[in-house]
Enzyme design. Sequence first.
Site, PDB file in Angstrom:
ATOM      1  N   ASP A   1      -0.498   5.807  -9.037  1.00 11.33           N
ATOM      2  CA  ASP A   1       0.071   4.788  -8.164  1.00 11.33           C
ATOM      3  C   ASP A   1       0.453   3.612  -9.064  1.00 11.33           C
ATOM      4  O   ASP A   1      -0.387   2.782  -9.413  1.00 11.33           O
ATOM      5  CB  ASP A   1      -0.965   4.386  -7.105  1.00 11.33           C
ATOM      6  CG  ASP A   1      -0.436   3.308  -6.174  1.00 11.33           C
ATOM      7  OD1 ASP A   1       0.597   2.679  -6.514  1.00 11.33           O
ATOM      8  OD2 ASP A   1      -1.053   3.079  -5.121  1.00 11.33           O
TER       9      ASP A   1
ATOM     10  N   TYR B   1      -6.282   0.114  -3.825  1.00  9.09           N
ATOM     11  CA  TYR B   1      -5.508   0.032  -2.592  1.00  9.09           C
ATOM     12  C   TYR B   1      -4.240   0.841  -2.800  1.00  9.09           C
ATOM     13  O   TYR B   1      -3.568   0.696  -3.824  1.00  9.09           O
ATOM     14  CB  TYR B   1      -5.152  -1.432  -2.291  1.00  9.09           C
ATOM     15  CG  TYR B   1      -4.260  -1.629  -1.082  1.00  9.09           C
ATOM     16  CD1 TYR B   1      -4.673  -1.224   0.180  1.00  9.09           C
ATOM     17  CD2 TYR B   1      -3.008  -2.237  -1.209  1.00  9.09           C
ATOM     18  CE1 TYR B   1      -3.853  -1.416   1.290  1.00  9.09           C
ATOM     19  CE2 TYR B   1      -2.193  -2.442  -0.104  1.00  9.09           C
ATOM     20  CZ  TYR B   1      -2.621  -2.033   1.144  1.00  9.09           C
ATOM     21  OH  TYR B   1      -1.811  -2.214   2.242  1.00  9.09           O
TER      22      TYR B   1
ATOM     23  N   LYS C   1       6.775  -2.253  -6.295  1.00  8.72           N
ATOM     24  CA  LYS C   1       6.971  -3.693  -6.434  1.00  8.72           C
ATOM     25  C   LYS C   1       7.888  -4.127  -7.579  1.00  8.72           C
ATOM     26  O   LYS C   1       8.664  -5.042  -7.422  1.00  8.72           O
ATOM     27  CB  LYS C   1       5.618  -4.381  -6.578  1.00  8.72           C
ATOM     28  CG  LYS C   1       4.748  -4.191  -5.353  1.00  8.72           C
ATOM     29  CD  LYS C   1       3.489  -5.000  -5.387  1.00  8.72           C
ATOM     30  CE  LYS C   1       2.600  -4.629  -4.219  1.00  8.72           C
ATOM     31  NZ  LYS C   1       1.802  -5.661  -3.653  1.00  8.72           N
TER      32      LYS C   1
HETATM   33  C1  PLP Z   1      -1.355  -0.128  -6.022  1.00 10.50           C
HETATM   34  C2  PLP Z   1      -0.682  -0.259  -4.689  1.00 10.50           C
HETATM   35  N1  PLP Z   1      -0.261   0.837  -4.041  1.00 10.50           N
HETATM   36  C3  PLP Z   1       0.381   0.767  -2.865  1.00 10.50           C
HETATM   37  C4  PLP Z   1       0.610  -0.434  -2.255  1.00 10.50           C
HETATM   38  C5  PLP Z   1       1.337  -0.501  -0.945  1.00 10.50           C
HETATM   39  O1  PLP Z   1       2.633  -0.934  -1.169  1.00 10.50           O
HETATM   40  P1  PLP Z   1       3.493  -1.599   0.020  1.00 10.50           P
HETATM   41  O2  PLP Z   1       2.865  -2.902   0.339  1.00 10.50           O
HETATM   42  O3  PLP Z   1       4.875  -1.702  -0.561  1.00 10.50           O
HETATM   43  O4  PLP Z   1       3.432  -0.631   1.171  1.00 10.50           O
HETATM   44  C6  PLP Z   1       0.190  -1.610  -2.886  1.00 10.50           C
HETATM   45  C7  PLP Z   1       0.432  -2.923  -2.268  1.00 10.50           C
HETATM   46  O5  PLP Z   1      -0.096  -3.940  -2.644  1.00 10.50           O
HETATM   47  C8  PLP Z   1      -0.481  -1.521  -4.130  1.00 10.50           C
HETATM   48  O6  PLP Z   1      -0.935  -2.616  -4.778  1.00 10.50           O
END
Ligand code: PLP
Length: 453
Positions: A256, A154, A284
């Site tokens: 990511d 994700y 996060k």
């Molecule tokens: C690996 C990863 N990338 C991107 C995101 C998206 O981040 P945000 O919720 O701050 O938009 C998440 C959210 O859970 C994530 O786990």
Amino acid sequence: MTESFLSPDRYRRSAALFEAAQRVIPAGVNSTARAAFSGWTPHPIFVDHGTGATVVDVDGNEYIDYLLGLGPMLLGHRPEGVTRAVIERIQSVGTVFAMPTELEIELASAIAAAVPSIDTVRIVNSGTEGVLYALRLARTYTGRRKVIRFEGQYHGFADAIYWSKHPDLAVAGPDRHPVAVAQGPGVPTEMGDSLIIAPWNDLDAIEEILVQHGDDVAAIITEPIMCNTGCIVPEPGYLEGLRELTTRHGALLIFDEVITGFRIALGGAQAAYGITPDLTVLAKGLGGGFPVAAVGGRREVMDLAADGTVSIAGTYSGNTIAVASALESLRFLSHEASYDDLYRRSNRLREGLAALLAERSIAGDVVGVGPVYQVWFTDVEIHNYRDAARHARADLFRIWWEEMLDRGVLFHPGHLENLFVSFAHRDEEIDATLERASDALDALVLRARTLTR
Ligand SMILES: Cc1ncc(COP(=O)(O)O)c(C=O)c1O
């Protein structure tokens, strides 16, 4: 214990608030992962407050928290230093100016000092934004169109990438050649043409794609540890292979690190595994619970944003709350936090849970790295999304979740989510969790007998 899960007496106020919320908020919640349809049945649990490693709900039930807001509360709830820094900044400075402030330089320098691959960095507001910009930078830098993403990961909710997170295998194509499956009907189908979906942990599959489409592949985007299908660790040599193959085919490697950043190590998973991606997205772990994210990387790629060739915008990007929280959080992580202690406690819980499963001959494992992992109920090793979709027992996980919740231990009800340990978890909480897990697994063994698969 009987099936006391969410007994009306225990969750009376949450149930009432859910009724009220649904009248004005679709599904009664402000994000998909909190919805009843994401596992919080019969209704989400409404929070009263959190402190350190503890969350208390509106009915007064207290939990040891391994949900941690799905990751941001790496320092625990209401970390004192971060809270103070934010309040002080709002009171003495303000919040949004549409002009730069000096602390932004300090924050960018601190991120670049912490994360090995980052020369320069832009502050944004969420992981989704950071990913969007990373993709835009990669496509501009390479002059190519396609992006390889992995099934089961994700990368945020933008139309360009919200594909094949957890697709129904009936429509997801062959194992080695998955087809792109949009999150839902509102995602324009033509956007799928700019993605190539690949199985994770399979270098041959990537090599095959790059040999066939290499001239049109701008980037591979991956979580260095797959934290969006439970927790799946990269096989030895896999990340190195991705680095080598992208370099050979002139594509960028985007890590990511929204979940792994500042959590696996101060420098993220890239520091722990010794891999240098071209671009990195952080979120996060960065702001101690405040909404702040970053996209950074190699200077010559990031320089595309220096003259406006690539626009990285945002009214709230670099606002003083985001900057103050991230700076204080990084100061704590760099100078006060002990990653050794975090790992020691996390490993003690992970190994303790695995031992409890083994003692009861429950087919399962606890898989992850340091403070992020998941309990898999399966007798098959999970290497990618399809293994999880086929072999991980959601029904057993559900019982485990209910029994732990009843005993005051909180994590996400979805078996493809994670358990997070924070710097605020102490040995007492780990001990208490293991004791409660022992009871919960005894209850699971009894209840599992009544299950038919
Ligand atoms: C690996 C990863 N990338 C991107 C995101 C998206 O981040 P945000 O919720 O701050 O938009 C998440 C959210 O859970 C994530 O786990």
